[in-house]
Design a protein around this motif. Structure first.
Motif, PDB file in Angstrom:
ATOM      1  N   GLU A  21      21.600  15.178  22.977  1.00 23.19           N
ATOM      2  CA  GLU A  21      20.692  16.243  23.383  1.00 23.19           C
ATOM      3  C   GLU A  21      21.438  17.561  23.337  1.00 23.19           C
ATOM      4  N   TYR A  22      20.764  18.586  22.836  1.00 22.59           N
ATOM      5  CA  TYR A  22      21.342  19.921  22.729  1.00 22.59           C
ATOM      6  C   TYR A  22      20.344  20.951  23.223  1.00 22.59           C
ATOM      7  N   GLU A  23      20.833  22.180  23.360  1.00 20.20           N
ATOM      8  CA  GLU A  23      19.990  23.311  23.712  1.00 20.20           C
ATOM      9  C   GLU A  23      20.070  24.345  22.597  1.00 20.20           C
ATOM     10  N   TYR A  24      19.019  25.153  22.488  1.00 24.21           N
ATOM     11  CA  TYR A  24      19.054  26.331  21.626  1.00 24.21           C
ATOM     12  C   TYR A  24      18.500  27.497  22.414  1.00 24.21           C
ATOM     13  N   ASP A  25      18.751  28.711  21.909  1.00 22.79           N
ATOM     14  CA  ASP A  25      18.292  29.915  22.600  1.00 22.79           C
ATOM     15  C   ASP A  25      18.039  31.021  21.588  1.00 22.79           C
ATOM     16  N   ALA A  26      17.847  32.224  22.068  1.00 22.24           N
ATOM     17  CA  ALA A  26      17.524  33.348  21.191  1.00 22.24           C
ATOM     18  C   ALA A  26      18.639  33.659  20.203  1.00 22.24           C
ATOM     19  N   ILE A  32      19.158  25.999  13.303  1.00 22.18           N
ATOM     20  CA  ILE A  32      20.624  25.922  13.269  1.00 22.18           C
ATOM     21  C   ILE A  32      21.107  24.909  14.307  1.00 22.18           C
ATOM     22  N   ALA A  33      20.524  24.959  15.503  1.00 25.52           N
ATOM     23  CA  ALA A  33      20.898  24.025  16.558  1.00 25.52           C
ATOM     24  C   ALA A  33      20.587  22.587  16.144  1.00 25.52           C
ATOM     25  N   ALA A  34      19.495  22.376  15.418  1.00 24.99           N
ATOM     26  CA  ALA A  34      19.148  21.033  14.951  1.00 24.99           C
ATOM     27  C   ALA A  34      20.224  20.490  14.019  1.00 24.99           C
ATOM     28  N   VAL A  35      20.734  21.324  13.132  1.00 23.29           N
ATOM     29  CA  VAL A  35      21.811  20.906  12.232  1.00 23.29           C
ATOM     30  C   VAL A  35      23.047  20.527  13.047  1.00 23.29           C
ATOM     31  N   GLY A  73      13.365  29.374  22.611  1.00 24.18           N
ATOM     32  CA  GLY A  73      13.718  28.328  23.562  1.00 24.18           C
ATOM     33  C   GLY A  73      13.296  28.606  24.986  1.00 24.18           C
ATOM     34  N   THR A  74      12.412  29.583  25.171  1.00 23.87           N
ATOM     35  CA  THR A  74      11.964  29.920  26.529  1.00 23.87           C
ATOM     36  C   THR A  74      10.511  29.531  26.760  1.00 23.87           C
ATOM     37  N   GLY A  75       9.982  28.660  25.914  1.00 22.86           N
ATOM     38  CA  GLY A  75       8.589  28.229  26.054  1.00 22.86           C
ATOM     39  C   GLY A  75       8.402  27.307  27.243  1.00 22.86           C
ATOM     40  N   ASP A  76       7.189  26.796  27.382  1.00 25.97           N
ATOM     41  CA  ASP A  76       6.847  25.946  28.522  1.00 25.97           C
ATOM     42  C   ASP A  76       6.876  24.455  28.188  1.00 25.97           C
ATOM     43  N   GLY A  77       7.358  24.105  27.008  1.00 22.67           N
ATOM     44  CA  GLY A  77       7.467  22.701  26.630  1.00 22.67           C
ATOM     45  C   GLY A  77       6.225  22.131  25.975  1.00 22.67           C
ATOM     46  N   ASP A  78       5.238  22.996  25.671  1.00 21.22           N
ATOM     47  CA  ASP A  78       3.997  22.529  25.060  1.00 21.22           C
ATOM     48  C   ASP A  78       4.086  22.324  23.549  1.00 21.22           C
ATOM     49  N   VAL A  79       5.044  22.977  22.899  1.00 23.23           N
ATOM     50  CA  VAL A  79       5.179  22.865  21.447  1.00 23.23           C
ATOM     51  C   VAL A  79       6.375  21.964  21.139  1.00 23.23           C
TER      52      VAL A  79
END
Length: 109
Positions: A21-26, A32-35, A73-79
């Motif tokens: 598990e990883y995180e991404y941000d602005a 890039i984080a997926a890679v 990466g600041t969404g509400d988790g709906d997408v």
């Protein structure tokens, strides 16, 4: 993002050798984080990914579309965007608009 912090943070919730598990941000787009996450689960240096993994992300998905859909990466988790990458091994990738990425090694068929 501060210069001493890595571009992608390992959340430290690795549930086994085949899930990361990883995180991404602005500052680090989801694509890039997926890679980086795929490279972590396969133990490959991201700079060597095209050679070592035998693929580039845009062969499987449109990185620009992922970044546009998921934002910073600041969404509400709906997408949630999910896709599979195959290069002899199979990896399931799930990216959520709240900044989370999970890469899982899948059984080969």
């Amino acid at each position: 993002m501060d210069a001493t912090k890595p571009a992608v943070d390992d959340l430290g919730t690795e549930t086994g050798p085949d899930v990361v598990e990883y995180e991404y941000d602005a500052e680090t787009p989801a694509s890039i984080a997926a890679v980086h996450a795929i490279c972590a689960v396969t133990d490959v240096d991201p700079l060597e990914a095209p050679t070592e993994l035998g693929f580039v992300l845009h062969e499987h998905v449109d990185p620009s579309a992922i970044d546009m859909l998921l934002g910073d990466g600041t969404g509400d988790g709906d997408v949630v965007v999910s896709f599979e990458v195959s290069n002899g091994g199979r990896y399931g990738v799930e990216i959520v608009d709240d900044g989370r990425i999970e890469v899982r090694t899948l059984e080969s068929s």
